[in-house]
Every structure is written in C-alpha cells, then in structure tokens.
Scaffold this motif. Structure first.
Motif, PDB file in Angstrom:
ATOM      1  N   UNK A 263      41.841  20.455  42.369  1.00 16.36           N
ATOM      2  CA  UNK A 263      42.214  21.081  43.635  1.00 16.36           C
ATOM      3  C   UNK A 263      41.526  22.422  43.839  1.00 16.36           C
ATOM      4  N   UNK A 264      41.274  23.087  42.753  1.00 17.32           N
ATOM      5  CA  UNK A 264      40.539  24.341  42.881  1.00 17.32           C
ATOM      6  C   UNK A 264      39.142  24.072  42.361  1.00 17.32           C
ATOM      7  N   UNK A 265      38.141  24.095  43.240  1.00 20.38           N
ATOM      8  CA  UNK A 265      36.803  23.757  42.781  1.00 20.38           C
ATOM      9  C   UNK A 265      36.296  24.757  41.751  1.00 20.38           C
ATOM     10  N   UNK A 266      35.439  24.288  40.857  1.00 17.53           N
ATOM     11  CA  UNK A 266      34.857  25.162  39.850  1.00 17.53           C
ATOM     12  C   UNK A 266      34.080  26.296  40.496  1.00 17.53           C
ATOM     13  N   UNK A 267      34.226  27.447  39.921  1.00 15.26           N
ATOM     14  CA  UNK A 267      33.554  28.644  40.439  1.00 15.26           C
ATOM     15  C   UNK A 267      32.632  29.155  39.332  1.00 15.26           C
ATOM     16  N   UNK A 268      31.438  29.601  39.692  1.00 16.41           N
ATOM     17  CA  UNK A 268      30.484  30.048  38.670  1.00 16.41           C
ATOM     18  C   UNK A 268      31.055  31.218  37.862  1.00 16.41           C
ATOM     19  N   UNK A 269      30.979  31.085  36.543  1.00 16.48           N
ATOM     20  CA  UNK A 269      31.456  32.194  35.701  1.00 16.48           C
ATOM     21  C   UNK A 269      30.351  32.699  34.775  1.00 16.48           C
ATOM     22  N   UNK A 270      29.208  32.035  34.786  1.00 16.34           N
ATOM     23  CA  UNK A 270      28.097  32.462  33.932  1.00 16.34           C
ATOM     24  C   UNK A 270      27.028  31.387  33.908  1.00 16.34           C
ATOM     25  N   UNK A 271      26.159  31.463  32.899  1.00 17.43           N
ATOM     26  CA  UNK A 271      25.104  30.467  32.726  1.00 17.43           C
ATOM     27  C   UNK A 271      25.166  29.904  31.324  1.00 17.43           C
ATOM     28  N   UNK A 272      24.841  28.622  31.195  1.00 20.46           N
ATOM     29  CA  UNK A 272      24.928  27.978  29.883  1.00 20.46           C
ATOM     30  C   UNK A 272      23.665  28.234  29.060  1.00 20.46           C
ATOM     31  N   UNK A 273      23.830  28.340  27.776  1.00 20.72           N
ATOM     32  CA  UNK A 273      22.675  28.383  26.862  1.00 20.72           C
ATOM     33  C   UNK A 273      21.824  29.623  27.010  1.00 20.72           C
ATOM     34  N   UNK A 274      20.676  29.539  26.367  1.00 19.20           N
ATOM     35  CA  UNK A 274      19.745  30.668  26.374  1.00 19.20           C
ATOM     36  C   UNK A 274      19.094  30.815  27.742  1.00 19.20           C
ATOM     37  N   UNK A 275      18.879  32.040  28.159  1.00 17.20           N
ATOM     38  CA  UNK A 275      18.198  32.270  29.447  1.00 17.20           C
ATOM     39  C   UNK A 275      16.754  31.782  29.355  1.00 17.20           C
ATOM     40  N   UNK A 276      16.324  31.042  30.365  1.00 16.30           N
ATOM     41  CA  UNK A 276      14.903  30.677  30.445  1.00 16.30           C
ATOM     42  C   UNK A 276      14.302  31.465  31.600  1.00 16.30           C
ATOM     43  N   UNK A 277      13.352  32.324  31.280  1.00 17.23           N
ATOM     44  CA  UNK A 277      12.642  33.003  32.369  1.00 17.23           C
ATOM     45  C   UNK A 277      11.183  32.560  32.337  1.00 17.23           C
ATOM     46  N   UNK A 278      10.410  33.097  33.268  1.00 16.68           N
ATOM     47  CA  UNK A 278       9.063  32.569  33.478  1.00 16.68           C
ATOM     48  C   UNK A 278       8.171  32.675  32.233  1.00 16.68           C
ATOM     49  N   UNK A 279       8.429  33.681  31.383  1.00 16.47           N
ATOM     50  CA  UNK A 279       7.518  33.894  30.258  1.00 16.47           C
ATOM     51  C   UNK A 279       8.136  33.625  28.885  1.00 16.47           C
ATOM     52  N   UNK A 280       9.225  32.882  28.832  1.00 10.44           N
ATOM     53  CA  UNK A 280       9.717  32.495  27.490  1.00 10.44           C
ATOM     54  C   UNK A 280       9.869  30.985  27.363  1.00 10.44           C
ATOM     55  N   UNK A 281       8.948  30.261  27.988  1.00  5.55           N
ATOM     56  CA  UNK A 281       9.088  28.801  27.995  1.00  5.55           C
ATOM     57  C   UNK A 281       8.724  28.144  26.659  1.00  5.55           C
ATOM     58  N   UNK A 282       8.236  28.927  25.723  1.00 11.61           N
ATOM     59  CA  UNK A 282       8.009  28.362  24.389  1.00 11.61           C
ATOM     60  C   UNK A 282       9.315  28.449  23.598  1.00 11.61           C
ATOM     61  N   UNK A 283      10.279  29.199  24.147  1.00 13.19           N
ATOM     62  CA  UNK A 283      11.532  29.467  23.434  1.00 13.19           C
ATOM     63  C   UNK A 283      12.531  28.327  23.542  1.00 13.19           C
ATOM     64  N   UNK A 284      13.789  28.652  23.469  1.00 11.71           N
ATOM     65  CA  UNK A 284      14.875  27.683  23.514  1.00 11.71           C
ATOM     66  C   UNK A 284      14.617  26.545  22.531  1.00 11.71           C
ATOM     67  N   UNK A 285      14.308  26.959  21.322  1.00 10.46           N
ATOM     68  CA  UNK A 285      13.817  26.048  20.290  1.00 10.46           C
ATOM     69  C   UNK A 285      14.712  24.827  20.098  1.00 10.46           C
ATOM     70  N   UNK A 286      16.008  25.050  20.063  1.00 10.76           N
ATOM     71  CA  UNK A 286      16.920  23.975  19.702  1.00 10.76           C
ATOM     72  C   UNK A 286      16.857  22.798  20.688  1.00 10.76           C
ATOM     73  N   UNK A 287      17.064  23.140  21.975  1.00  7.12           N
ATOM     74  CA  UNK A 287      17.103  22.076  22.980  1.00  7.12           C
ATOM     75  C   UNK A 287      15.769  21.341  23.068  1.00  7.12           C
ATOM     76  N   UNK A 288      14.676  22.111  22.921  1.00  2.89           N
ATOM     77  CA  UNK A 288      13.349  21.493  22.999  1.00  2.89           C
ATOM     78  C   UNK A 288      13.092  20.587  21.801  1.00  2.89           C
ATOM     79  N   UNK A 289      13.446  21.076  20.614  1.00  2.00           N
ATOM     80  CA  UNK A 289      13.185  20.313  19.401  1.00  2.00           C
ATOM     81  C   UNK A 289      13.912  18.976  19.446  1.00  2.00           C
ATOM     82  N   UNK A 290      15.175  19.047  19.870  1.00  2.00           N
ATOM     83  CA  UNK A 290      15.962  17.813  19.980  1.00  2.00           C
ATOM     84  C   UNK A 290      15.259  16.787  20.863  1.00  2.00           C
TER      85      UNK A 290
END
Ligand code: TMP
Ligand code: MG
Length: 403
Positions: A263-290
């Motif tokens: 009844x109460x729709x979800x409201x944004x409270x943050x962002x999940x996981x590691x931040x991905x910005x334009x210059x760290x696309x080699x990062x987020x090792x875990x999700x990529x490796x999987x």
C-alpha cells in the motif's frame, strides 16, 4: 562493408581492424560476447538536433522532482560533465570529481523520496531513446544467445526499464549499474479495531516510522488504501503508530482486501552495492568476476563505449580478440546555440591546464578544439571511432558477418 564508408567512421589502423574482425568471424557465435556501455552508447546522444537524456537526466527532469532540486542537478551536470569529457585532464585528475558528482547527485535524488512505482511512467514520458538499429542488434544477439553485458555508470532501474519498454530486454542481457535501493513496501492490517502498520519484512516498520516522523502527523487512508490527509495529531518519531478505526464500514473492508498488497510504494533510500562512476568501470570486482567466470569460452569481445572510461570494461576478462568501438558524440550540442556564449568557456576555464592558456578563447572555438583533440585520442584508443553517429549500423554490420 558499405557501413564503413560512412563519413562518421574513423579508423586509425584499418589492417588491424580487419585482422580482429577476421578473428571474430572465425570464432563465430560460440566464442562471442558483447560488453557495452549504456548512456550515449546504446542510447542516443541527440535526436532531431535536441540532446537526449542520460538515465540520470530522465529522473532529474521528471515531474516528481522539485524545480529547486532540478536546478541543483543541472548545475552539477554543467560543472562535472565538462570535467568528464575534458581532453586536457587525465583520468586520474577527473576521478575525484566524478565521485563528488555522483555523491552529490545521488544524495539529491534520495532527498526527493522518489517512488519505485513511478519509474515506468517517468521513463515512458521521457525522451530517452535507443540508437537506430537497436532491434536488429538485440534480436540478433538474442537469437544466437550471445551474452550481452551492459556496464553502466547510469541508473540501472532506468536503463532496464528503457530496454524493457523497447521490447528488447532478452535473457541474454545482464546489467551492472547503479540500482536504487527502495524501502520495503508496507502492508496494512486491521486488528481489534485498530489500524496499524504491520511489517512483514524487518525494516519495513522502520521505513514507515520514518515516513511518519517526517511530517510528524498521524496518517489516514482512503478507500483504495492510499494515504490521504487525516487527523492532524502530531506524534513523536518513535511513538507507536496506531489509532482507533471504525472496522465495520466499507473503508475497513477495502483495507481488509488490501492486506498483503503493497500500500505504501517503495521510496528510494539509497543505492545498492559499490558506486559505479564513469572512470571506475574496471572496479566492482565481485559482481564482474561472478558474471565473467561463466564466460571463459567467450573470449572474442565486441566492446562498445562513448567515454574513455569505457575502455577498461573488459579488463580482467579472458580475451582472444577484442574490437573496441567508440562513439564520439557531438559536443557542440552541449553549449548554447550562440557561439559567443561563455557558459562552456567558463567551466573549461576552471581547469588547471586551461586550454593551454587560451583563456580568452570563445566557447565555440573551445569546443571545436576539444572535438579535434578528442578524435585523435579516441582513434588511438578505440579501433573504430564513430563521430556523431546515432545508429548501431557499424556494430550490426560486423555482427552480421560473425553470426
Ligand atoms: P554510462 O556509463 O551508461 O555512460 O552513464 C554515465 C553517464 O551518466 C555519464 O555521462 C555521466 C551521466 N550522469 C548524469 O547525466 N547525471 C548525473 O547526475 C550523474 C551522476 C551522471
Ligand atoms: Mg556513456
């Protein structure tokens, strides 16, 4: 291939490109995978001379964001996008500014309490568009079950919905991006003549208490279970939230029916996981490796991007042949149509290298200078550079040969 004769196509080393494409053709569908950026690569940079929105801009410009917040987001974009694309700054120099931009921009979105159930409408009403030829691109790759990895520093929720609404979100597509984290939905229950919030999930009650605490009022509900203005009794943030309710009327019956439905729709409270910005696309090792651990055999890669940060998207992936295709977009559209406008020059002048000291340069000259310099750099780093190309024709013609 006739698509390579287009004016938009720039190749520094045609022999090398031919060799890579031959390797890709030899490996066929079984060895292929596509690794691609989203904003301004799969999505259009402009349409009919008008700039198209990035994922973030779709939310920035929507009716659920206040004018004041929109103004702040646009000011941030003006400042930081100029840094993102500035050819005279190194990636290392840009890096801290990108973190600053994303941190500020995401904090503003959280402040707006954007609701999950508005996403579909907001994207439908926006001007976000996939590049011409997207149907062939996605259909063909799906038909041959070629894995497509979309790696975006945009907003995952927005890009997934945009691809879904375009009818091409197939099972071979995997998205890694910045996903919004929404409050759990809260269900209502009617017990003993009292209406109160009952949380199924831990945390849901907390989310609701937050909503109550914010306006310091009790809530009341109308027939379809939506919140409406009610008895305005101030309450304390941690006070238990319950109130007498007439359980005999139609309203109660409606609420009873609504139990177990959000009844109460979800409201944004943050962002999940590691931040991905334009210059760290080699990062987020875990999700990529999987993801890539299952794709060891897919060592022939077509990489698509529009930023120099996109070049590292395949880092750490096993590679036999890789073809890097880069879109160099029309930076002219970034500034006002008046070439004497100083807005772009002002932001460019903030940089330490300051266009080699040409601080009095007119905005238009500055941008032309920037494109020329970028083209050279892009041609050094991308195998094929597509200048002001709003289509996927070149990628499609290569895929046609491979598949
Ligand atoms: P991409 O990795 O899919 O290209 O997405 C990143 C783009 O999003 C990049 O060009 C910066 C842009 N962006 C905005 O337009 N507004 C924002 O508030 C932020 C943080 C990024
Ligand atoms: Mg991009």
């Amino acid at each position: 291939m006739p698509e390579f004769q287009k004016k938009t196509v720039h190749i520094k080393d045609p022999a090398k490109v031919e060799e890579i494409i031959c390797g890709l053709i030899k490996g066929g569908a079984a060895k292929l995978q596509v690794i691609t950026d989203f904003d301004m690569t799969l999505s259009r940079f402009s349409h009919n001379g008008k700039r198209c929105p990035t994922c973030h801009n779709v939310i920035d410009n929507c009716k659920y964001v206040s004018d004041e917040c929109r103004k702040k987001l646009h000011e941030l974009k003006e400042k930081y996008y100029a840094i993102e694309i500035a050819p005279e700054l190194t990636i290392q120099e840009k890096y801290p500014y990108m973190i600053e931009w994303y941190t500020k921009s995401h904090a503003l979105l959280i402040e707006q309490r954007f609701q999950q159930d508005k996403l579909e409408e907001v994207i439908r009403d926006s001007d976000i568009m996939l590049k011409e030829g997207y149907e062939t691109f996605f259909d063909k790759l799906n038909e041959h079950t070629v894995p497509v990895f979309i790696f975006s520093a945009g907003l995952g929720d927005v890009l997934e919905e945009a691809i879904r609404q375009s009818g091409v979100y197939y099972p071979n597509v995997k998205v890694i991006s910045n996903f919004m984290d929404f409050d759990e939905n809260v269900d209502l229950a009617i017990l003993g003549g009292y209406l109160f919030v009952q949380s199924i999930e831990k945390g849901a009650k907390h989310a609701c208490a937050g909503a109550v605490a914010e306006d310091q009022k009790r809530m009341s509900w109308n027939e379809d279970g939506r919140r409406c203005s009610g008895p305005e009794t101030p309450i304390q943030p941690d006070q238990q939230w319950d109130r007498p309710w007439d359980t005999s009327g139609g309203l109660s019956a409606a609420l009873q029916n609504a139990v177990d439905k959000p009844l109460i729709p979800g409201v944004i409270k943050g962002f999940k996981g590691e931040l991905i910005h334009v210059y760290n696309k080699h990062g987020d090792a875990l999700r990529r490796t999987e993801y890539f651990s299952h794709l060891k055999e897919n060592s022939n890669i077509v990489l698509l991007g529009d930023s120099l940060g996109d070049l590292v998207m395949a880092d750490g992936v096993s590679v036999e042949n890789i073809l890097k295709i880069g879109f160099l977009n029309d930076k002219d559209l970034e500034i006002d149509s008046d070439p004497t406008s100083t807005s772009k020059t002002d932001s460019l002048n903030k940089f330490p290298t300051d266009l080699n000291g040409q601080s009095a340069i007119r905005a238009h000259d500055a941008v032309v200078f920037q494109i020329d310099e970028s083209l050279e750099k892009y041609m050094d780093l991308y195998d094929i550079v597509l200048v002001k190309d709003e289509t996927l024709d070149v990628a499609n013609s290569i895929l046609q040969k491979i598949l």
